[in-house]
Structures are given as structure tokens and as C-alpha cells.
Design an enzyme around this catalytic site. Structure first.
Site, PDB file in Angstrom:
ATOM      1  N   TYR A 152       0.869  -0.921   0.232  1.00 15.93           N
ATOM      2  CA  TYR A 152      -0.162   0.261   0.157  1.00 15.93           C
ATOM      3  C   TYR A 152       0.454   1.244   0.093  1.00 15.93           C
ATOM      4  CZ  TYR A 152      -2.655   3.258   2.093  1.00 15.93           C
ATOM      5  OH  TYR A 152      -2.744   4.418   1.995  1.00 15.93           O
TER       6      TYR A 152
HETATM    7  N1  NAD Z   1      -8.474   7.706   5.865  1.00 14.16           N
HETATM    8  C1  NAD Z   1      -7.178   7.685   6.709  1.00 14.16           C
HETATM    9  O1  NAD Z   1      -6.821   7.544   7.201  1.00 14.16           O
HETATM   10  C2  NAD Z   1      -6.614   8.033   5.561  1.00 14.16           C
HETATM   11  C3  NAD Z   1      -5.561   8.457   5.947  1.00 14.16           C
HETATM   12  C4  NAD Z   1      -4.344   8.450   4.004  1.00 14.16           C
HETATM   13  C5  NAD Z   1      -4.711   8.440   3.577  1.00 14.16           C
HETATM   14  N2  NAD Z   1      -5.679   7.841   2.679  1.00 14.16           N
HETATM   15  C6  NAD Z   1      -6.513   7.616   1.265  1.00 14.16           C
HETATM   16  O2  NAD Z   1      -7.428   9.094   1.041  1.00 14.16           O
HETATM   17  C7  NAD Z   1      -8.151   8.628   0.504  1.00 14.16           C
HETATM   18  C8  NAD Z   1      -9.573   8.552   0.590  1.00 14.16           C
HETATM   19  O3  NAD Z   1      -9.440   7.431   2.179  1.00 14.16           O
HETATM   20  P1  NAD Z   1     -10.952   6.878   2.760  1.00 14.16           P
HETATM   21  O4  NAD Z   1      -9.588   6.528   4.256  1.00 14.16           O
HETATM   22  O5  NAD Z   1     -11.574   8.295   2.656  1.00 14.16           O
HETATM   23  O6  NAD Z   1     -10.806   5.406   2.421  1.00 14.16           O
HETATM   24  P2  NAD Z   1     -12.880   4.836   1.932  1.00 14.16           P
HETATM   25  O7  NAD Z   1     -12.139   3.309   0.928  1.00 14.16           O
HETATM   26  O8  NAD Z   1     -13.535   5.552   2.245  1.00 14.16           O
HETATM   27  O9  NAD Z   1     -12.655   5.345  -0.163  1.00 14.16           O
HETATM   28  C9  NAD Z   1     -11.584   5.252  -1.335  1.00 14.16           C
HETATM   29  C10 NAD Z   1     -13.583   5.247  -1.990  1.00 14.16           C
HETATM   30  O10 NAD Z   1     -12.387   5.304  -3.513  1.00 14.16           O
HETATM   31  C11 NAD Z   1     -13.120   3.934  -4.133  1.00 14.16           C
HETATM   32  N3  NAD Z   1     -12.713   3.429  -5.165  1.00 14.16           N
HETATM   33  C12 NAD Z   1     -11.976   2.261  -4.566  1.00 14.16           C
HETATM   34  N4  NAD Z   1     -11.364   1.823  -6.272  1.00 14.16           N
HETATM   35  C13 NAD Z   1     -12.125   2.724  -7.017  1.00 14.16           C
HETATM   36  C14 NAD Z   1     -11.257   3.110  -8.611  1.00 14.16           C
HETATM   37  N5  NAD Z   1     -11.068   1.821  -8.962  1.00 14.16           N
HETATM   38  N6  NAD Z   1     -12.486   3.229  -9.145  1.00 14.16           N
HETATM   39  C15 NAD Z   1     -13.414   3.708  -8.748  1.00 14.16           C
HETATM   40  N7  NAD Z   1     -13.477   4.153  -7.231  1.00 14.16           N
HETATM   41  C16 NAD Z   1     -12.565   3.213  -6.071  1.00 14.16           C
HETATM   42  C17 NAD Z   1     -14.223   3.292  -2.930  1.00 14.16           C
HETATM   43  O11 NAD Z   1     -15.356   2.550  -3.140  1.00 14.16           O
HETATM   44  C18 NAD Z   1     -13.977   4.051  -1.784  1.00 14.16           C
HETATM   45  O12 NAD Z   1     -15.667   4.556  -1.457  1.00 14.16           O
HETATM   46  C19 NAD Z   1      -6.746   6.894  -0.025  1.00 14.16           C
HETATM   47  O13 NAD Z   1      -6.329   7.204  -1.374  1.00 14.16           O
HETATM   48  C20 NAD Z   1      -6.944   6.983   1.222  1.00 14.16           C
HETATM   49  O14 NAD Z   1      -5.886   6.040   1.078  1.00 14.16           O
HETATM   50  C21 NAD Z   1      -6.722   7.334   3.953  1.00 14.16           C
HETATM   51  O1  UGA Z   2      -1.852   7.806   7.660  1.00 14.12           O
HETATM   52  C1  UGA Z   2      -2.121   6.261   6.858  1.00 14.12           C
HETATM   53  O2  UGA Z   2      -1.410   6.797   6.075  1.00 14.12           O
HETATM   54  C2  UGA Z   2      -2.899   5.075   7.251  1.00 14.12           C
HETATM   55  O3  UGA Z   2      -3.847   5.730   8.042  1.00 14.12           O
HETATM   56  C3  UGA Z   2      -4.786   4.254   8.706  1.00 14.12           C
HETATM   57  O4  UGA Z   2      -3.525   2.851   8.427  1.00 14.12           O
HETATM   58  P1  UGA Z   2      -3.478   2.671   9.956  1.00 14.12           P
HETATM   59  O5  UGA Z   2      -2.682   4.086  11.023  1.00 14.12           O
HETATM   60  O6  UGA Z   2      -2.825   1.549  10.237  1.00 14.12           O
HETATM   61  O7  UGA Z   2      -5.128   2.862  10.346  1.00 14.12           O
HETATM   62  P2  UGA Z   2      -5.607   1.425  11.731  1.00 14.12           P
HETATM   63  O8  UGA Z   2      -5.779   0.517  10.836  1.00 14.12           O
HETATM   64  O9  UGA Z   2      -6.770   2.429  11.844  1.00 14.12           O
HETATM   65  O10 UGA Z   2      -4.300   0.753  12.857  1.00 14.12           O
HETATM   66  C4  UGA Z   2      -4.455   2.119  13.889  1.00 14.12           C
HETATM   67  C5  UGA Z   2      -3.233   1.500  15.063  1.00 14.12           C
HETATM   68  O11 UGA Z   2      -3.857   0.345  15.278  1.00 14.12           O
HETATM   69  C6  UGA Z   2      -3.161  -0.920  14.916  1.00 14.12           C
HETATM   70  N1  UGA Z   2      -4.242  -2.183  15.527  1.00 14.12           N
HETATM   71  C7  UGA Z   2      -5.618  -2.028  13.845  1.00 14.12           C
HETATM   72  C8  UGA Z   2      -6.244  -3.170  14.036  1.00 14.12           C
HETATM   73  C9  UGA Z   2      -6.241  -4.158  15.119  1.00 14.12           C
HETATM   74  O12 UGA Z   2      -6.558  -4.782  14.956  1.00 14.12           O
HETATM   75  N2  UGA Z   2      -4.971  -4.159  15.940  1.00 14.12           N
HETATM   76  C10 UGA Z   2      -4.424  -2.769  16.165  1.00 14.12           C
HETATM   77  O13 UGA Z   2      -3.121  -2.823  16.883  1.00 14.12           O
HETATM   78  C11 UGA Z   2      -2.715  -0.197  14.203  1.00 14.12           C
HETATM   79  O14 UGA Z   2      -1.466  -1.416  14.201  1.00 14.12           O
HETATM   80  C12 UGA Z   2      -1.753   0.618  14.188  1.00 14.12           C
HETATM   81  O15 UGA Z   2      -0.616   0.827  15.673  1.00 14.12           O
HETATM   82  C13 UGA Z   2      -5.374   3.032   6.749  1.00 14.12           C
HETATM   83  O16 UGA Z   2      -6.124   2.425   7.182  1.00 14.12           O
HETATM   84  C14 UGA Z   2      -4.883   3.910   6.093  1.00 14.12           C
HETATM   85  O17 UGA Z   2      -5.171   3.597   4.544  1.00 14.12           O
HETATM   86  C15 UGA Z   2      -3.773   5.346   5.284  1.00 14.12           C
HETATM   87  O18 UGA Z   2      -3.060   5.225   4.440  1.00 14.12           O
END
Ligand code: NAD
Ligand code: UGA
Length: 339
Positions: A152
Site C-alpha cells: 500500500y
Molecule cells: N482514512 C485514512 O486514514 C487515510 C490516511 C491516509 C491516506 N488515505 C487515502 O485517502 C483516500 C481516501 O481514503 P478513505 O479513508 O476515504 O477510504 P475509502 O475506502 O472510504 O474511500 C475510497 C473510495 O474510493 C472508491 N474506489 C476505490 N477504488 C476505486 C476505483 N478504481 N474506481 C472508483 N472508485 C474507487 C471506494 O469504493 C471508496 O468509496 C485514499 O486514497 C486513501 O489511501 C486515507
Molecule cells: O496514515 C495513513 O496513511 C494510513 O492510516 C490508516 O492506517 P493505520 O494507521 O494502520 O490505521 P488502522 O488500521 O486504524 O490502525 C491504527 C493502529 O491500530 C493498530 N491496530 C490495527 C488493527 C488491529 O486490529 N489492532 C491494532 O492494534 C495498527 O497497528 C495501528 O498502529 C489507514 O487505514 C490507511 O488507509 C492510511 O493510509
């Protein structure tokens, strides 16, 4: 502004779409409503957007014909690109979905953008995970990002390099946003804060990962409203793309910003906050963090975003989780009084 929001039925995409619409911008969404997590939650977000006259096309960003049609109709000035396969650990189960959406989908979208006239400015979601196994904290945009710990993270790093070439060759204005563990109402069920809440309420155990020597993991949890402000600030300051119809006419901005909260919290502390808001004790199983692509901690230096567009997070984790829990209880039909 006329904005195409990709991933508009997603967690961040739905919040950004609503905020843009509320301030008067034109918004069109696209989302493939995949089943990475419960599609009914995506449909519920879609209904919320429809109630605010925002429409989401059910389509894939790999469908260039569809994208060209949308650009012909709406003549987008900006693209807020949020569609991706998110989730760090899932990459070990389904690597193909990361290539499909985060690489092939991104390139398809960039190809349509560079050929359009006018070319839109692009703001897109990278990730804090590109910092990988960096030991130096807080993470600054100039720190090394060549040690991704998961597929990822590697696809997000690749996205930063790919968008750079479309900026260099075609004059597309590009802003990459490294979000840091975003949480809040209408969130993602695959993320820890959400799945822990579900399990705690159902009396099921939660698995809390720990680093080497039982060190607690920590994340710079960032509340959704703060991330939305960062997205809109980036769109407003994006600068223009300089090319048209695939021909570059001059240099265009290429920017990268951290969007974090600058105050990391350990996972056990996050759990304690949830227990307090839910008034239920969690059943915790502590497990040494498996080699699943997770990193031990994240912590954002946000001075660049603050300087460029006044980014200033205002919601701490305690407050943000309280808002999330309130939404969760209402959305899933819990009697708030009982808890
Ligand atoms: N939520 C976080 O903590 C976090 C942190 C860092 C980065 N991001 C990034 O932010 C963006 C949004 O994340 P999110 O948390 O809202 O996730 P999310 O999964 O809720 O939103 C992503 C959306 O994109 C759609 N999608 C995926 N692939 C697609 C495709 N090929 N064509 C059309 N639609 C598609 C999914 O159906 C989904 O609704 C993503 O790029 C994710 O990697 C999220
Ligand atoms: O900051 C980001 O870029 C990323 O943040 C999140 O990733 P993550 O921080 O791993 O979020 P969680 O999956 O919610 O995990 C949060 C923390 O909880 C821990 N965790 C997760 C799941 C679990 O069952 N137990 C547990 O201890 C993970 O190791 C991590 O330290 C999002 O899921 C990613 O899409 C995003 O890219």
C-alpha cells in the site's frame, strides 16, 4: 470551482464533497462502490450527498471513456482524487486491487486530465505510510520515503513519482496530501477505531498490536474535519495547470504536504478513550505486531501546510472520538441513553 471528486462515496471523499458543495462549488463524484468494506455504508453516504444535490457516478477510474465523458460535460477546473484501495494490511491479501486502483487507476485519470482542455489542477491523497520505517520524528515532507513497509505504502510512493512525471511532461498542477490516520463520523469499518468500537459494543475481544519489547504503537490520529480543511486549502491554493490538450505550455506547481494532528496517541490510550465514551470495558488481547506492513508510530510535522494555506488542526482525539461514537451509536441504532 468545478470539482471531480473521485472516491466520493468513501469516508474522506463524502466529507470533502459536502464541504465543497456547502460553500457553493460545483461537485460531481465518481465511485465504483466496491466491497472492500460494507457497500451499504457507501450507499448511505451517497444518499446523504444526493440529499445535498451532489451526484455520484457509479464507475471505475480505470474507465477512461467514462472519465472523458464527464470532463466533456462538466469541464472540471479541479480534481480531488481520493479513490484508492486503502488499508495497510489488506495489501497482503489482495495485492491486485492496489495495482488496479492506486497505479492503473491513477494513470488512467492522469491521462484524461492531461488531454483535457482546460487541464484541471489535481489534489490527491498520498499517505503517511510513505515514511515507512523512518526513525526521525516528526516526519517532514523532505524526509526519506524510499523504505515503504507495505505494498500500500509503495503504491502511494509510486503515485508521488507518477504524478511528478505528469507535472514535468504535461504541466499538470499537482498537490499530494499525506493524510495521517484519519477518523470521524461516517468512517471506515476496516480501521481500528471503528472495528474496536464495534467489538467493544458487541462484547467481542479486540486485538491490540504491540511493537518489539511490548512497546505501544502510536498514531498521529487526525480528525476528518481538519483533513477536509486541509483538502480545501490545497484546492484553493493549487495554482493552475499550464498545458492543454496534452501539450505543456510552461512549468506548473508540484507540492506535497503532511496533513496530521501533530500529537500522536498510543493505541491503548485510544482504546481507553473509546471505553470512556462507550462506558464499556474492552476485552483486549495484546499481540506482537505481525510483519503485516504496519509501522510502529507516525507523527506529522505540519509546518509546510500551515505556511502554505494556514492548515491548523483543532480537534483532539478525545473530542473527535466522542463525535465518532455519537455518530456510530445513532447510525447503528443504539439507544444512546442506555450506555
Ligand atoms: N482514512 C485514512 O486514514 C487515510 C490516511 C491516509 C491516506 N488515505 C487515502 O485517502 C483516500 C481516501 O481514503 P478513505 O479513508 O476515504 O477510504 P475509502 O475506502 O472510504 O474511500 C475510497 C473510495 O474510493 C472508491 N474506489 C476505490 N477504488 C476505486 C476505483 N478504481 N474506481 C472508483 N472508485 C474507487 C471506494 O469504493 C471508496 O468509496 C485514499 O486514497 C486513501 O489511501 C486515507
Ligand atoms: O496514515 C495513513 O496513511 C494510513 O492510516 C490508516 O492506517 P493505520 O494507521 O494502520 O490505521 P488502522 O488500521 O486504524 O490502525 C491504527 C493502529 O491500530 C493498530 N491496530 C490495527 C488493527 C488491529 O486490529 N489492532 C491494532 O492494534 C495498527 O497497528 C495501528 O498502529 C489507514 O487505514 C490507511 O488507509 C492510511 O493510509
Amino acid at each position: 470551482m468545478s470539482v471531480l471528486v473521485t472516491g466520493a462515496a468513501g469516508f474522506v471523499g463524502s466529507h470533502v464533497s459536502l464541504a465543497l458543495k456547502k460553500r457553493g462549488d460545483g461537485v460531481v463524484g465518481i465511485d465504483n462502490f466496491n466491497n472492500y468494506y460494507d457497500p451499504s455504508l457507501k450507499k448511505a453516504r451517497k444518499n446523504l450527498l444526493n440529499q445535498n444535490s451532489i451526484f455520484i457516478v457509479d464507475g471505475d477510474i480505470n474507465d477512461s471513456k467514462l472519465l472523458v465523458k464527464l470532463f466533456d460535460i462538466a469541464r472540471f477546473t479541479h480534481v480531488m482524487h481520493l479513490a484508492a484501495q486503502a488499508g495497510v494490511r489488506y495489501a497482503m491479501e489482495n495485492p491486485g486491487s492496489y495495482i488496479h486502483s492506486n497505479i492503473a487507476g491513477l494513470v488512467t485519470l492522469l491521462e484524461v486530465c492531461k488531454n483535457s482542455n482546460p487541464q484541471p489542477a489535481i489534489v490527491w491523497a498520498s499517505s503517511s505510510s510513505v515514511y515507512g520505517l523512518n526513525e526521525k520524528v516528526p516526519f517532514s515532507e523532505s524526509d526519506r520515503t524510499d523504505q515503504p513497509a507495505s505494498l500500500y505504502a509503495a503504491t502511494k510512493k509510486a503515485g508521488e513519482e507518477i504524478t511528478h512525471t505528469y507535472n514535468h511532461i504535461y504541466g499538470l498542477s499537482i498537490t499530494g496530501l499525506r493524510f495521517f490516520t484519519v477518523y470521524g463520523p461516517w468512517g471506515r469499518p476496516d480501521m481500528a477505531y471503528f472495528s474496536f468500537t464495534r467489538n467493544i459494543l458487541q462484547g467481542k475481544p479486540i486485538t491490540v498490536y504491540r511493537g518489539k519489547n511490548r512497546v505501544d504503537l502510536a498514531r498521529d490520529f487526525t480528525y476528518i474535519d481538519d483533513v477536509v480543511k486541509g483538502c480545501i486549502g490545497s484546492l484553493d491554493t493549487s495554482g493552475k495547470s499550464t498545458g492543454s490538450g496534452g501539450k505543456k505550455r510552461g512549468p506548473a506547481p508540484y507540492r506535497i504536504f503532511n496533513l496530521g494532528n501533530t500529537s500522536p496517541v498510543t493505541v491503548p490510550m485510544m482504546v481507553a478513550m473509546l471505553e470512556k465514551h462507550l462506558k464499556v470495558k474492552a476485552k483486549k488481547n495484546f499481540v506482537v505486531m505481525p510483519g503485516n506492513g504496519d509501522v510502529p508510530f507516525t507523527h506529522a510535522n505540519i509546518s509546510s501546510a500551515r505556511k502554505e494555506f494556514g492548515y491548523k488542526p483543532t480537534t483532539d482525539l478525545q473530542t473527535g472520538l466522542k463525535k465518532f461514537v455519537k455518530w456510530y451509536l445513532s447510525y447503528y441504532g443504539y439507544d444512546q441513553g442506555k450506555l
